[in-house]
Motif scaffolding. Structure first.
Motif, PDB file in Angstrom:
ATOM      1  N   LEU A 136       0.728  -1.179   0.102  1.00  0.00           N
ATOM      2  CA  LEU A 136      -0.088   0.031   0.016  1.00  0.00           C
ATOM      3  C   LEU A 136       0.767   1.266  -0.091  1.00  0.00           C
ATOM      4  O   LEU A 136       0.490   2.259  -0.801  1.00  0.00           O
ATOM      5  N   ILE A 137       1.879   1.301   0.705  1.00  0.00           N
ATOM      6  CA  ILE A 137       2.662   2.346   0.869  1.00  0.00           C
ATOM      7  C   ILE A 137       3.311   2.539  -0.466  1.00  0.00           C
ATOM      8  O   ILE A 137       3.511   3.614  -0.909  1.00  0.00           O
ATOM      9  N   PRO A 163       9.345   2.006  -0.860  1.00  0.00           N
ATOM     10  CA  PRO A 163       9.048   0.488  -0.368  1.00  0.00           C
ATOM     11  C   PRO A 163       8.273   0.347   0.913  1.00  0.00           C
ATOM     12  O   PRO A 163       7.870  -0.684   1.147  1.00  0.00           O
ATOM     13  N   SER A 164       8.604   1.087   1.905  1.00  0.00           N
ATOM     14  CA  SER A 164       8.127   0.860   3.055  1.00  0.00           C
ATOM     15  C   SER A 164       7.807   1.999   3.903  1.00  0.00           C
ATOM     16  O   SER A 164       8.186   3.186   3.509  1.00  0.00           O
ATOM     17  N   PHE A 165       7.080   1.774   5.225  1.00  0.00           N
ATOM     18  CA  PHE A 165       6.739   2.816   5.945  1.00  0.00           C
ATOM     19  C   PHE A 165       7.982   3.789   6.125  1.00  0.00           C
ATOM     20  O   PHE A 165       7.990   4.948   6.344  1.00  0.00           O
ATOM     21  N   ALA A 166       8.951   3.109   6.837  1.00  0.00           N
ATOM     22  CA  ALA A 166      10.304   3.527   7.057  1.00  0.00           C
ATOM     23  C   ALA A 166      10.681   4.781   6.106  1.00  0.00           C
ATOM     24  O   ALA A 166      11.416   5.502   6.508  1.00  0.00           O
TER      25      ALA A 166
END
Lengths: 1029, 847
Positions: A936-937, A944-947
């Motif tokens: 989703l991110i 690639p990711s939340f971070a």
């Protein structure tokens, strides 16, 4: 004790001893050593673990902004499970319910370990609170009618601060909800609505009509279950419930369920389900319209659409005594220029010829459906003052067999609630037809604005925006004139007459006595002067590109605008793009009076009082010449919004504030606001008069208005977002048969320069039964009124007093219902009228609103701005402001045409793996849970990711993924519903911005003070009990 | 220009002493070497035996009454010929006689030094001087055009005595061997500066040569400041007027020197200061027309403040170059911009309701102009040129309210003390004018309107700063257009006939003190040993500031003889006066012109005859007239007239010859013969009579009267009348109603008007060529006279009829029907009656 109004009622001017401890206790627990354990999270959290009954909700609310997720999320999950564990409901009321000795419940429900101070007194209080906290016994029956059933131990009023820790276990209880209004008075208070059936009803779509007795009026019974939406299946209450008043009787189960207290989202959803998409015809007096959130179509059949006028109650009490007794404010919120959907009929224009609109000779009310034609149509009796008037010859028409004029359907003024009259010169200033209004753009070209790129942005935008000036319906082009002024500590006027080859700049340095240096050429038709104007707008950013002037003036700028309009003999609006506090030695010079030391003192109110003198006079000038002032502020520090904004407030203008403005971050948002502000429907130089039928009258007015006397509401301009809240008081006894009639007449000048009268008529019922009143209440309107009156009171009284009054009044209203309308029940039961069942959550939110809660972290300007904003708001705006919409978006693929159903504004509704959009009409916050799926991110942010999402990410990238497109379209749809352009902020869980986000979770404990929803309910209940005993 | 030189009638017997004669000759020597003068060395005067005296005493005392008319006419003729450049007439008239007449002496003095004294021999004591009635005084034209006077490129040598500072001049004694010179004013002995080391008998600096009694120095010091022209333009005009004004202004840009700075302020209801250096957008600063600001505020508001840190660092601010100012830009840079700006100049847009005057903020506009220059270019030559089409109607300096029903003040209102705004406005403009004068800026007023424009109140702006006043009916008239153009006329060197920021200082020898000056100047309050305690005109000082000068600007200087009667001046003693004029030339050079003149002292008891013959009646008439006009500014009209009459009677008593109580025996010498006639016309002139003139007109006339040179002043006092007849060439005729004949065309020049009067039967002679003469005058006069072409019975004939001597009126009907002229319908007395009375009073023993 408490009164309806806030003005000049003695109790507010003095602190009330009995109430003293409450707000501060709620707001700042550490200040009360006795309960010190409750405030700091390290203490409360362990207690939550120790105490089996510790409510997850309350522990959550006590958590620091970033609670440990490991502890937090299980709680959330537990919540979902609670409802399942309710004992089976008991359908037969049991008198003995309260007969159970409290001590018996006490050990079982609230373990002594939980009570930090196991003194006798506390125990007593505790037990009292447990009862007041909606009960703890699963098998509670209806309360004994006798108040003596209350154990003596309950008699000592609990100290105001005594209970939060003890309350929490009991605070969570299912709530019996009887939305069936017809049944309210007759339904016995059900002592045990809480125990939900083991098998909950499925489907949020609504309940089938309950098998119990239907409402006497045949209304479909509103399903009133309070379940956690997050929990999926919606628990309902058993069909054996004959509807009835909402009650709270706490189930005694160990787990407390926040889902069980009245839910705003549920109420909204239910109303949407029940009345959404339907046609609401206004033919009946005293109908309660659908909620503002509901999507419905209005058909005007003699009463004004609720979009124009919405009342706090649609059934007025007959006598002043009753009104005083119930303390429910009688008010209507009038939004005379409300935008109506395309599928509703626009207002008809009626022309009564040279003599002007036909009016009652005595009270001057305008011809309307409330006029009764008699004597074969030769006379008519005024519905407001009962005066019998001759029908003018040209207006004569025969009556039909039911005494209605034959031309009833041909004349809007006889058959409709809202319509317009063409005004004659008698209604014009100096008996001269008005000129079309003018828009003057006044741009602060001091260093700050040049550097931030604002000046360039505005100039660029204006080139295209001016093609969109509002125009008369059907007109080919707008007749609104435009003018341009720039300023720093001196003013530059521009002559942009079409005949000129290049614009001319005229500098006025004499800011002490402002004047307008040119007559002709300042205000021009954009189409005619387009080339000169574009030339000018191209040059302005360059001309001041190397300025180092950082000081500004403001009052002279406004004065200049007023003078310009005066000279051109027209009304109009000033768009002022201003950056800093005016510190130049000139009229209206302001000094920094932002003193955090004043917070929570009696002097805090001074922060919101506008500076006297120059600005007051300015308001007078503006209003008398029909000059509306819109302020776009771009401050980097304190600018005294309270004073500056007061000019806008009283001239029907708006204040927009963009702190630390940067074009890439706030540019789009600002431009959307500017466009909206320029394009929105607006009327100028208006005077509003609210006439009422005999027996009551309009006494108080709130809004972006100016009043020189007690009846004429003057507005330099009124646009589609501005609402005026009008409070009514009794003069006399109202008759049930005639009802209470309200006519709002607004005299104004259209954007095309026509003088018109806009009339809105509304009739409401009168009843000698208070129950009727409670039945017809409109919570959103009530909150609108209470917010406005509280915000007005806060400049005159200490904030604490204002908050106390609100709580008192809330308690009073509910206690009065309990006393007079609800069936007898145990004192420990909290009984809410159905129409007001979500009133406490709104009220709590209002109490926690930035204006009313001082904190060093909130800027004084923002609080002042909030106050000004709310004062001008209509019901739709206050509703969403005080209960923001929290839309879960993690299943974004599944979102269809409509928006996903909103969830309750509470932290527990968030999930780490989720994505939520919160909107309150001013802000859009996109919350990203830590555990958001990387896919989703990726599809939304292209990382690639939340971070990987930067903590300063400010905008949503437009990606080619279906999710991103979907999100964009959702945001667009949400924005379209609001008058303000809402700035989108992306909030990562546990990020800096989360604090801001949490402020809007209004069911939780306030970040800057203020109780959680549940705590507040407990408190109110305690107040009610006090009132009842 | 020379004074009138009448024909042979005035040949005077010169009974003068040697000294005087010498001086006379020595002054003549450079111009007309008729008499060989010995070379002058070291200023030591060699005595020369007197030349033969000619003329008879009888002729000197010949009564002039009978011939007065004729002589006046012939006088005009002589003057006129001079004007028209035939030149030598003056001398040729006297060719058969000895040259050394007073007329000639006066003429030559005027030509060389621009000075004309009332007395050319000075009474040697205070007492005698007062008995002469007409004070020792002179008309001085500081910048008289001297094509033959090349300026010297060095600076003057000054007397080293601190309170003297007189400039080395031909009258100083010089010791070439010791290289020392003695100041002829304070007798201080001064060494020559080192640069004069090579000085010797044969190698003299110009300032020691007698022909350089007037000499001009160029000062090289200091930065050259550009000329500044600041246009202050009224926009409350009719479109036609504004158009004409716009064109005139645009045209004037081409006349300005290219490096001159130019600025534009326009005003109406508001005042706009235009920024000239901006591209793409026309910028202006706007001020409310009702609010007065200090100069500092104005500079602040215009953004002209100097950076403050300069002073802090201890650097003297004087070293800074003048800050450049956005509002004053070199013509060559902004003429395109300015031409466009002027082209786009619109009428004041504010509506003028019925029955109202437009709101005109002249006062504030001027104050801003003055403040702007004050802040940016103090002590630099600058002209504020105000063009206004009506009275100031708002703000400080307002002359009349905007209600049309209240008319602008008349003399009647003023005498009844009904002029509400008069005092306040006058005070306001005076303050402005003084500020402007202090900074050396001059203010011109070009007022063109049919009604009054408030010149009465505003006149001081020009009067105190040496600016022009031009009054016309409309900007769309050639009167304005050409006058304005003539402001920028150039001299033989191609330089503007204007100078700026002048200060004039007067040094006198110790028997004399200066009492005051009358002219377009302000006092600089310079006290000193040569300042008299008795004031005449603007006194109490030995220095005056004349901010705007033209070659014709003439000041009247009044002196007091302070020598006591009992301390006689030794025989042959001379009094000397030195005029030192500092100014900024139109080519931006700073210059100093020094004029040193000397006259002999004469004992009034023993030498009264000589003194009488040294009387310059033309100069005296003008000097007395200036005193009268000066008094008229502050006193009631009749008082001034009475004062003038008394002076005249006293003069006649002093110098007339008569038998007591026998009017018919009264005779005046030729040197005084015209004087009564001048006084007669002066009494009727608009300078002293306010009847039939608006206050503005009176102010306008007086303004010009106190600044024009002698010739022009005389024309103003006594207009010239030419007659064109069928029977002969045009001839000057008596300014008398008897000159008005049906078959004549009359041309009258009153300075302000040029009247062409067609006699009753003259229509067929219209082409007789009289236009040429008119044309010629119109070409040269500044300001341009109003050209009036009228005929018998025409309404404008009043201009002529009001001027001529009313010898025939309806009161002396006997002359009706005779062919001798036309009767004038007036109760004024004729010259004959006036003279009869004068004689009666002069001879009467009662006074």
């Amino acid at each position: 004790m408490s009164q309806q109004g806030y003005v000049a009622t003695p109790p507010y001017s003095q602190a009330q001893a009995g109430m003293g401890g409450y707000p501060s206790g709620f707001g700042a627990p550490p200040s009360q050593p006795l309960y010190g354990h409750y405030g700091p999270p390290p203490q409360s959290y362990p207690s939550g673990q120790l105490g089996a009954l510790k409510s997850p909700a309350s522990s959550a609310s006590a958590l620091p902004p970033s609670p440990s997720p490991a502890q937090f999320s299980p709680n959330g999950l537990q919540n979902g499970a609670h409802s399942q564990r309710f004992p089976p409901p008991i359908s037969t009321p049991s008198v003995s319910q309260y007969g159970q000795p409290p001590p018996a419940m006490f050990p079982t429900s609230a373990s002594p370990a939980q009570a930090p101070h196991p003194t006798q007194q506390l125990t007593n209080q505790l037990s009292g609170m447990q009862i007041s906290g909606y009960g703890h016994t699963p098998l509670q029956g209806p309360q004994s009618p006798s108040s003596s059933a209350v154990p003596p131990a309950f008699h000592p009023p609990p100290p105001a601060m005594g209970h939060p820790p003890l309350m929490s276990p009991g605070a969570s209880s299912p709530m019996g909800a009887g939305p069936n209004m017809g049944a309210m008075t007759t339904a016995p208070p059900m002592g045990a609505p809480g125990p939900f059936p083991g098998q909950p009803h499925l489907g949020g779509g609504g309940f089938p009509q309950p098998p119990g007795p239907a409402g006497p009026q045949g209304f479909p019974t509103q399903q009133g279950a309070y379940g956690g939406q997050m929990a999926g299946p919606q628990p309902g209450f058993p069909g054996t419930f004959p509807g009835g008043a909402s009650q709270m009787a706490g189930p005694p189960q160990k787990k407390l369920d926040p889902d069980s207290i009245p839910s705003t989202t549920q109420v909204i959803e239910d109303d949407q389900t029940k009345r959404g998409g339907q046609v609401y015809t206004t033919n009946l007096r005293g109908q309660v319209p659908p909620l503002v959130t509901t999507d419905f179509v209005v058909q005007d059949q003699g009463n004004a659409s609720p979009r124009y006028m919405r009342c706090t109650t649609y059934s007025f009490p007959c006598t002043a005594d009753q009104a005083k007794q119930c303390q429910v404010p009688l008010a209507t919120i009038i939004k005379p220029f409300a935008t109506i959907p395309k599928n509703e009929t626009p207002l008809y224009l009626v022309n009564h010829g040279e003599t002007g609109p036909i009016r009652c000779n005595r009270c001057k009310a305008y011809m309307c459906p409330f006029m009764q034609f008699i004597e074969g149509g030769r006379r008519y009796q005024c519905g407001f003052c009962s005066c019998v008037n001759e029908v003018p010859a040209f207006y004569f028409q025969h009556l039909d067999h039911i005494g209605r004029r034959v031309d009833f359907y041909e004349r809007p003024e006889l058959s409709l609630g809202s319509y317009e009259f063409t005004a004659t010169v008698e209604y014009c200033k100096n008996k001269k037809p008005p000129n079309p209004p003018a828009f003057i753009f006044m741009i602060d070209v001091s260093y700050t604005n040049i550097k931030s790129g604002l000046v360039k942005l505005v100039c660029e935008e204006l080139k295209t925006l001016l093609n969109q000036l509002p125009r008369e319906e059907g007109a080919e082009s707008s007749s609104v004139k435009v003018g341009f002024v720039t300023y720093n500590k001196i003013l530059h006027f521009y002559n942009v007459k079409s005949a000129l080859a290049q614009p001319q700049m005229m500098v006025v340095s004499d800011v002490v006595e402002m004047f307008v240096p040119l007559l002709d050429g300042l205000l021009v038709n954009f189409q005619e002067s387009q080339s000169v104007i574009n030339n000018l707008l191209d040059q302005i950013p360059d001309m001041f590109a190397d300025t180092n002037e950082s000081e500004t003036v403001l009052a002279p700028v406004i004065q200049a605008g007023v003078e310009a309009l005066k000279a051109a003999e027209c009304s109009g609006k000033l768009f002022i793009f201003h950056s800093s506090m005016p510190t130049v030695e000139a009229p209206g010079k302001l000094k920094n009076r932002d003193d955090k030391k004043l917070l929570n003192t009696d002097k805090e109110k001074t922060l919101f009082q506008p500076q006297k003198g120059v600005y007051e006079q300015l308001v007078q000038d503006c209003v008398s010449s029909g000059c509306c002032v819109d302020l776009f502020l771009f401050p980097s520090q304190y600018v005294d919004v309270a004073t500056m904004g007061s000019v806008s407030l009283h001239t029907g203008g708006s204040v927009y504030k963009y702190s630390n403005f940067q074009v890439p971050v706030d540019g789009d948002n600002f431009l959307r606001d500017l466009r909206g502000d320029v394009e929105k429907p607006i009327g100028f130089d208006s005077i509003m008069r609210v006439r009422t039928s005999t027996g009551f009258r309009a006494t108080d007015f709130f809004g972006a208005i100016h009043m020189n006397n007690t009846t004429d509401v003057e507005m330099a301009a009124v646009d589609s977002d501005k609402a005026v809240t009008v409070e009514f008081k009794h003069d006399d006894v109202l008759a049930e048969d005639t009802g209470a009639l309200i006519q709002c007449a607004l005299l104004y000048t259209t954007v095309g320069g026509q003088r018109r009268l806009r009339i809105h008529n509304l009739g409401v019922n009168c009843s000698s039964q208070l129950a009727d009143l409670y039945k017809s209440c409109e919570t959103d309107a009530l909150i609108n009124f209470l917010a406005k009156s509280a915000y007005r009171a806060m400049v005159n009284q200490p904030l604490k007093t204002v908050r106390d009054i609100l709580v008192k009044q809330t308690a009073h209203m509910l206690a009065c219902y309990r006393k007079n309308c609800a069936n007898p029940s145990a004192v420990s039961q909290l009984i809410l009228p159905d129409a007001m069942k979500v009133f406490p959550v709104y009220m709590n939110s209002l109490l926690k609103s930035p204006a009313l809660v001082g904190s060093v972290e909130l800027s004084t300007d923002d609080r002042a701005l909030h106050r000004l904003m709310v004062t001008t708001m209509g019901v739709e705006d206050t509703q969403v402001l005080f209960y923001p919409r929290l839309i879960p978006l993690h299943n974004i693929e599944a979102v269809g045409e409509g928006l996903p159903v909103a969830v309750r504004c509470s932290e527990e509704r968030l999930s780490e793996g989720g994505l939520f959009l919160l909107e309150n009409g001013r802000l859009l916050l996109l919350w990203l849970g830590e555990a958001c799926p990387p896919e989703l991110i990726q599809s939304l942010f292209n990382v690639p990711s939340f971070a990987h999402i930067g903590s300063e990410v400010s905008s949503l990238p437009e990606l080619d993924s279906p999710q991103s497109k979907k999100l964009q379209s959702i945001i667009k749809r949400v924005r379209e519903q609001r008058s303000h352009s809402m700035k989108l902020l992306i909030v990562k869980q546990k990020d800096r911005l989360e604090t801001l986000f949490r402020q809007h979770l209004v069911e939780d404990k306030g970040l800057h003070g203020g109780a959680s929803y549940m705590d507040f309910l407990c408190n109110v209940h305690r107040e009610i009990r006090q009132l009842l005993t | 220009m020379s004074g009138p030189l009448p024909k042979g009638t005035y040949k005077l017997p010169l009974q003068v002493d040697e000294d005087f004669y010498f001086i006379l000759l020595s002054y003549r020597v450079c111009v007309q070497p008729v008499v060989e003068a010995p070379s002058l060395t070291r200023g030591l005067l060699t005595c020369i035996p007197p030349a033969s005296c000619t003329g008879s005493p009888e002729s000197a005392l010949r009564p002039c009454i009978e011939v007065s008319g004729v002589s006046a006419a012939t006088a005009r003729e002589g003057r006129e010929r001079d004007c028209s450049g035939t030149g030598t007439s003056a001398l040729s008239l006297f060719s058969e006689a000895v040259m050394a007449t007073y007329q000639e002496f006066i003429q030559q003095n005027e030509d060389r030094d621009g000075v004309r004294f009332s007395w050319n021999l000075w009474p040697s004591s205070r007492l005698e001087a007062t008995r002469l009635v007409v004070p020792v005084s002179c008309l001085f034209t500081p910048l008289k055009e001297r094509p033959d006077l090349p300026p010297v490129q060095y600076e003057p040598v000054q007397c080293s005595r601190a309170n003297c500072k007189a400039v080395l001049n031909p009258l100083c004694q010089v010791d070439f061997r010791a290289k020392i010179w003695a100041c002829n004013f304070c007798f201080q002995r001064n060494p020559f500066p080192p640069s004069y080391a090579g000085i010797s008998d044969v190698n003299q600096p110009a300032e020691l040569m007698p022909q350089f009694s007037t000499i001009e120095y160029i000062v090289q010091r200091g930065p050259q400041a550009p000329l500044i022209f600041l246009y202050v333009v009224d926009t409350c005009l009719e479109e036609e007027d504004l158009q004409a004004l716009r064109e005139s202004l645009q045209m004037s840009l081409s006349l300005l020197p290219p490096d001159a700075l130019v600025g534009l302020i326009t005003f109406g209801r508001m005042v706009q200061v235009h920024e000239l250096s901006c591209e793409g957008i026309a910028k202006s600063y706007v001020f409310r027309g009702t609010k007065e600001f200090t100069a500092k505020q104005i500079q602040e508001m215009l953004g002209l403040m100097r950076p403050v840190n300069q002073a802090v660092q201890g650097r003297p601010p004087a070293t800074e170059a003048p800050i450049s100012c956005r509002f004053l830009q070199p013509v060559h840079k902004v003429d395109m911009n300015l031409t466009d700006l002027l082209g786009e100049l619109q009428r004041d847009p504010w509506p003028v309701p019925q029955g109202k005057r437009p709101l005109r903020s002249t006062g504030i506009a001027l104050s801003i102009a003055v403040g702007l220059l004050e802040g940016t270019y103090p002590n630099t030559g600058a002209r504020v040129m105000l063009f206004t089409g009506g009275p100031p109607t708002q703000g400080p300096g307002m002359v009349v309210g905007d209600e049309l029903k209240i008319p602008i003040r008349s003399w009647h209102d003023i005498s009844k003390d009904n002029a509400r705004h008069l005092k306040k406005a006058t005070k306001y403009y005076e303050a402005l004018a003084n500020r402007s004068a202090v900074n050396g800026h001059c203010i011109d007023i070009y007022a063109c309107a049919l009604d009054q424009t408030g010149l009465l109140e505003m006149k001081c702006c020009s009067n105190l700063t040496g600016g022009h006043i031009v009054m016309g009916d409309s900007f769309n008239t050639s009167l304005f257009k050409q006058t304005f153009q003539r402001v920028f006329s150039k001299d033989y060197n191609g330089e503007f006939r204007m100078a700026f920021g002048g200060t004039m200082e007067v040094k006198t020898s110790r028997e004399l003190k200066v009492s005051g000056a009358i002219g377009p100047c302000v006092s600089l309050n310079a006290k000193g040993p040569c300042v008299s305690e008795s004031e005449m005109g603007i006194g109490g000082t030995s220095q005056w500031k004349v901010c705007g000068l033209s070659p014709s600007t003439t000041l009247a200087m009044y002196f007091e003889v302070v020598n006591q009667h009992n301390a006689p001046i030794p025989q042959g003693g001379r009094g000397a006066i030195q005029f030192i004029t500092h100014y900024q030339h139109s080519n931006t050079q700073r210059r100093i012109r020094v004029t040193t003149v000397a006259r002999n002292w004469a004992d009034a008891q023993s030498q009264i005859q000589h003194i009488e013959t040294s009387f310059d009646q033309e100069a005296s008439a003008v000097l007395m007239a200036r005193l009268g006009v000066f008094r008229a500014e502050s006193e009631e009209g009749p008082d001034v007239l009475r004062w003038l009459d008394r002076q005249l009677i006293r003069l006649c008593q002093k110098f007339g010859q008569f038998n007591k109580d026998d009017p018919s025996s009264f005779r005046l010498s030729e040197s005084l013969s015209l004087y009564p006639q001048f006084m007669f016309h002066l009494r009727r002139s608009p300078f002293l009579q306010v009847f039939n003139n608006s206050p503005d007109e009176s102010s306008y006339y007086r303004h010009h009267f106190v600044r024009q040179d002698l010739t022009q002043s005389l024309i103003m006092i006594q207009p010239i009348l030419y007659s064109y007849s069928f029977y002969g060439p045009p001839e000057p005729v008596l300014l008398d109603s008897s000159s008005i004949l049906p078959d004549r065309i009359l041309l009258m020049d009153t300075f302000f008007q040029l009247v062409i009067f067609h006699g009753e039967t003259i229509a067929q002679w219209r082409k007789a060529g009289y236009q040429d003469m008119a044309e010629e005058i119109l070409q040269t006069r500044h300001p341009m006279p109003r050209y009036i072409d009228t005929e018998h019975g025409g309404s404008q004939a009043r201009f002529l009829l009001s001027k001529v001597n009313p010898s025939q009126t309806h009161n002396n009907l006997y002359s009706w029907g005779q062919e001798t002229g036309a009767p004038i319908l007036t109760d004024d007395v004729s010259l004959q009656v006036f003279m009869d009375h004068l004689k009666k009073l002069a001879v009467s023993s009662a006074t």
